[in-house]
Write a protein that holds these residues in place. Structure first.
Motif, PDB file in Angstrom:
ATOM      1  N   ILE A 145       0.846  -1.195   0.000  1.00 40.55           N
ATOM      2  CA  ILE A 145       0.000   0.000   0.000  1.00 40.55           C
ATOM      3  C   ILE A 145       0.881   1.245   0.000  1.00 40.55           C
ATOM      4  O   ILE A 145       1.909   1.306   0.686  1.00 40.55           O
ATOM      5  N   LEU A 146       0.438   2.278  -0.760  1.00 40.99           N
ATOM      6  CA  LEU A 146       1.127   3.572  -0.770  1.00 40.99           C
ATOM      7  C   LEU A 146       0.602   4.422   0.386  1.00 40.99           C
ATOM      8  O   LEU A 146      -0.605   4.548   0.573  1.00 40.99           O
ATOM      9  N   PHE A 147       1.534   5.008   1.152  1.00 46.25           N
ATOM     10  CA  PHE A 147       1.185   5.844   2.296  1.00 46.25           C
ATOM     11  C   PHE A 147       1.640   7.285   2.061  1.00 46.25           C
ATOM     12  O   PHE A 147       2.580   7.549   1.303  1.00 46.25           O
ATOM     13  N   ASP A 168      -5.620   5.773  -1.449  1.00 41.46           N
ATOM     14  CA  ASP A 168      -6.265   4.974  -2.492  1.00 41.46           C
ATOM     15  C   ASP A 168      -6.102   5.694  -3.824  1.00 41.46           C
ATOM     16  O   ASP A 168      -5.532   6.781  -3.894  1.00 41.46           O
ATOM     17  N   CYS A 169      -6.616   5.107  -4.860  1.00 46.48           N
ATOM     18  CA  CYS A 169      -6.374   5.635  -6.207  1.00 46.48           C
ATOM     19  C   CYS A 169      -7.022   6.993  -6.423  1.00 46.48           C
ATOM     20  O   CYS A 169      -6.630   7.734  -7.340  1.00 46.48           O
ATOM     21  N   ASN A 170      -8.004   7.377  -5.605  1.00 46.00           N
ATOM     22  CA  ASN A 170      -8.697   8.652  -5.785  1.00 46.00           C
ATOM     23  C   ASN A 170      -8.091   9.783  -4.962  1.00 46.00           C
ATOM     24  O   ASN A 170      -8.523  10.934  -5.088  1.00 46.00           O
ATOM     25  N   LEU A 186       4.199  13.689  -5.750  1.00 52.28           N
ATOM     26  CA  LEU A 186       3.936  13.251  -4.382  1.00 52.28           C
ATOM     27  C   LEU A 186       2.446  13.403  -4.093  1.00 52.28           C
ATOM     28  O   LEU A 186       1.884  14.492  -4.222  1.00 52.28           O
ATOM     29  N   ARG A 187       1.818  12.323  -3.697  1.00 51.61           N
ATOM     30  CA  ARG A 187       0.372  12.315  -3.513  1.00 51.61           C
ATOM     31  C   ARG A 187      -0.006  12.528  -2.057  1.00 51.61           C
ATOM     32  O   ARG A 187       0.689  12.118  -1.141  1.00 51.61           O
TER      33      ARG A 187
END
Length: 216
Positions: A145-147, A168-170, A186-187
């Motif tokens: 998972i991306l954090f 999540d993807c959104n 960077l999300r």
């Protein structure tokens, strides 16, 4: 000479010449007949077993001990070593953020385990507030998972974790800090209230994109 002895020496004062022996050494530039070898008193005026010669000898031993200590040179790091140390520190911050997330979510049996650094942005907002924004991956079971994490760096390996959340993807929350530092990949989590900084469109007064060979 121990610290206790050093403290003891600092509280002595000389008695009158009447209490001294005539065959003493000189002290502080004065001749024997001027000062002699008196007993010393403590700060309360109590007579001690210390004489002036004892004080001189103890001080000389202290100087000798200090001179005999090996000099310690500060290690100089190469640019590559400094970058590695900096990356290791940031990885420790991310692990601390993930540990806080696991604890807050009570994930005792299904804790996320740190996997890999993806992106790091250092941000100064308003000239006084410092933040670091991270994207990193963590594993839980067979999933990766991306954090996102937001921390305020502290001394050494400690930091103040302000936010740590899986994405999540959104999730594509806005961040002026990362944008103005040139990072568009960077999300961030959706919802401005989830992370503290970087909601004001102000630029860092200077850019720091390399570690100097000469910097400490």
């Amino acid at each position: 000479m121990t610290c206790q002895e050093s403290d003891d020496l600092s509280i002595f004062k000389l008695l009158s010449v009447d209490d001294s022996y005539p065959d003493s050494k000189s002290f502080d530039g004065l001749d024997d007949e001027d000062i002699g070898n008196p007993f010393l008193t403590d700060r309360f005026g109590n007579l001690t077993n210390w004489r002036l010669n004892d004080l001189e000898a103890a001080y000389e031993n202290h100087l000798e001990d200090e001179a005999s200590k090996p000099s310690i040179e500060k290690k100089k790091y190469s640019k590559e070593e400094k970058i590695k140390l900096d990356n290791d520190c940031k990885e420790q911050y991310m692990k601390s953020a993930l540990q806080k997330y696991n604890s807050e979510e009570n994930l005792d049996g299904e804790c996320f385990v740190f996997d890999e650094i993806k992106e790091v942005v250092f941000i100064v907002e308003g000239g006084l507030d410092f933040y670091e924004h991270y994207n990193f991956t963590a594993k839980q079971g067979g999933s990766t998972i991306l954090f996102f994490a937001e921390v305020i760096p502290d001394d050494g390996e400690t930091c103040d974790v302000l936010c740590c959340k899986p994405l999540d993807c959104n999730d594509k929350g806005p961040c002026f800090g990362c944008k103005n530092q040139g990072s568009v990949s960077l999300r961030h989590p959706t919802g401005e209230g989830l992370y503290v900084g970087c909601h004001v469109d102000c630029e860092f007064p200077f850019m720091w994109d390399s570690i100097s060979e000469d910097s400490d």
